[in-house]
Design an enzyme around this catalytic site. Structure first.
Site, PDB file in Angstrom:
ATOM      1  N   LYS A  18       0.824  -1.198   0.000  1.00 44.35           N
ATOM      2  CA  LYS A  18       0.000   0.000   0.000  1.00 44.35           C
ATOM      3  C   LYS A  18       0.863   1.255   0.000  1.00 44.35           C
ATOM      4  CE  LYS A  18      -3.777  -0.234  -0.190  1.00 44.35           C
ATOM      5  NZ  LYS A  18      -4.642  -0.379  -1.392  1.00 44.35           N
TER       6      LYS A  18
ATOM      7  N   HIS B 218      -1.511   3.595  -7.006  1.00 43.74           N
ATOM      8  CA  HIS B 218      -2.799   4.255  -7.285  1.00 43.74           C
ATOM      9  C   HIS B 218      -2.571   5.693  -7.766  1.00 43.74           C
ATOM     10  CE1 HIS B 218      -4.831   0.830  -5.632  1.00 43.74           C
ATOM     11  NE2 HIS B 218      -4.230   0.973  -4.475  1.00 43.74           N
TER      12      HIS B 218
END
Length: 353
Positions: free
Chosen positions: A76, A94
């Site tokens: 992450k 992302h």
């Protein structure tokens, strides 16, 4: 030059997964690579397991001082900061789909001459992802959606935080009794049912005794909104977000008294203008996974790291998919061009700044 992999400790709250298992680390070491592992009190695999596999343990969050040629491996997001990033980072950034923080993330890599080898954009020659957590995202997303539906029927309180479980059997032992508290089985719809996430969602419902209705491309290719969705109690969206996707549901398509009461958006792209679930605007968190949507009577689950609820199974599955490609990094071969394509995605994203 010896290849160095640096497994960093995750900073996202509740994150217990790992991109590399102790067994995978051992396989890399056998090729001559060096594997450095940051100590972690939350990772599902104990520090001692990595040490036994031949890794060297280092302090948590020390990757900033790693040798410049080290590959920083994680899952992450990185800690929020503004210093330039000089390493090659392998993780889910992302940052390529217009996400809110993308410009800042990409700028840090551009300034430090570092690079993102984004796990979401490791693709084979046909454009198919070579590793993904999708199955377990769908499985957990359906589980939370079902639990949220049951909670709402039996309580006026806020749905509680969700923690990780040692394994799937323990989780199912908590979920199955909830069915006995219901007046009847809920009806469930899974959109994107033939993909990785969709298969996980369908399997979860089967494990607790619900036969979910399955929609995929044939059912959605005409473009939404789809008023038939209002015939179900629970919707689990696992559809891949493609540019120009028409909405599956909108406030207008649901009307004033919808039967639908729980939406679990596993795909979870609320900040994308093409998000097909247009009744909420922000991701949720494991500390409060279910929130009220913009439509009275409908609640939404939109956690963006669902597989960490089952960190053992999801980590083992994902790491097994990723390891063959890490091995090509360690021998500098990349025969399938996976890493070369990942570099191309990064360069395209940076050039658009």
């Amino acid at each position: 030059m010896q290849t160095i992999f640096w497994l960093r400790d995750e900073v996202k709250r509740g994150e217990r997964r790992a991109a590399l298992t102790p067994a995978g680390a051992s396989a890399l070491i056998l090729t001559g690579a060096v594997v450095m592992v940051e100590k972690s009190s939350t990772r599902i695999f104990a520090d001692a397991e990595y040490l036994a596999a031949g890794c060297e343990l280092v302090e948590g969050h020390s990757w900033v001082t790693a040798p410049k040629n080290a590959y920083i491996l994680g899952l992450k997001e990185l800690p929020e900061d503004d210093f330039p990033l000089q390493h090659k980072h392998i993780y889910f950034a992302h940052a390529y789909k217009g996400q809110d923080e993308a410009p800042q993330v990409l700028a840090r890599f551009d300034q430090g001459k570092g690079e993102i080898l984004d796990l979401e954009f490791l693709q084979d020659i046909s454009g198919r992802r070579v590793c993904a957590f999708g199955y377990w995202a769908g499985y957990v997303g359906a589980a939370i959606g079902f639990a949220g539906y049951c909670h709402r029927l039996n309580s006026d309180s806020t749905f509680p935080a969700v923690n990780s479980y040692p394994n799937r059997d323990v989780y199912l032992a908590e979920l199955k009794p909830l069915m006995t508290q219901l007046p009847q089985k809920p009806t469930a719809l899974v959109i994107g049912a033939y993909g990785r996430s969709g298969r996980g969602a369908v399997d979860l419902f089967a494990d607790i005794g619900i036969e979910a209705v399955q929609w995929d491309i044939n059912e959605t290719k005409a473009g939404g909104p789809f008023t038939d969705i209002n015939n179900f109690d629970i919707l689990v969206n696992c559809a891949y977000l493609a540019p120009g996707t028409a909405p599956f549901i909108t406030p207008e398509s649901l009307g004033t008294s919808p039967r639908l009461s729980m939406v679990s958006d596993v795909s979870c792209d609320p900040n994308n203008p093409d998000n097909p679930i247009r009744i909420y605007t922000a991701c949720t968190k494991l500390t409060q996974p279910i929130v009220q949507s913009q439509i009275a009577g409908i609640e939404v689950q939109a956690v963006d790291h669902l597989p960490t609820v089952l960190p053992k199974e999801s980590s083992e599955d994902f790491a097994e998919q990723l390891l063959p490609h890490l091995l090509t990094l360690s021998d500098n071969s990349d025969p399938d061009g996976v890493w070369l394509r990942a570099n191309g995605f990064f360069n395209t994203a940076v050039s658009a700044l």
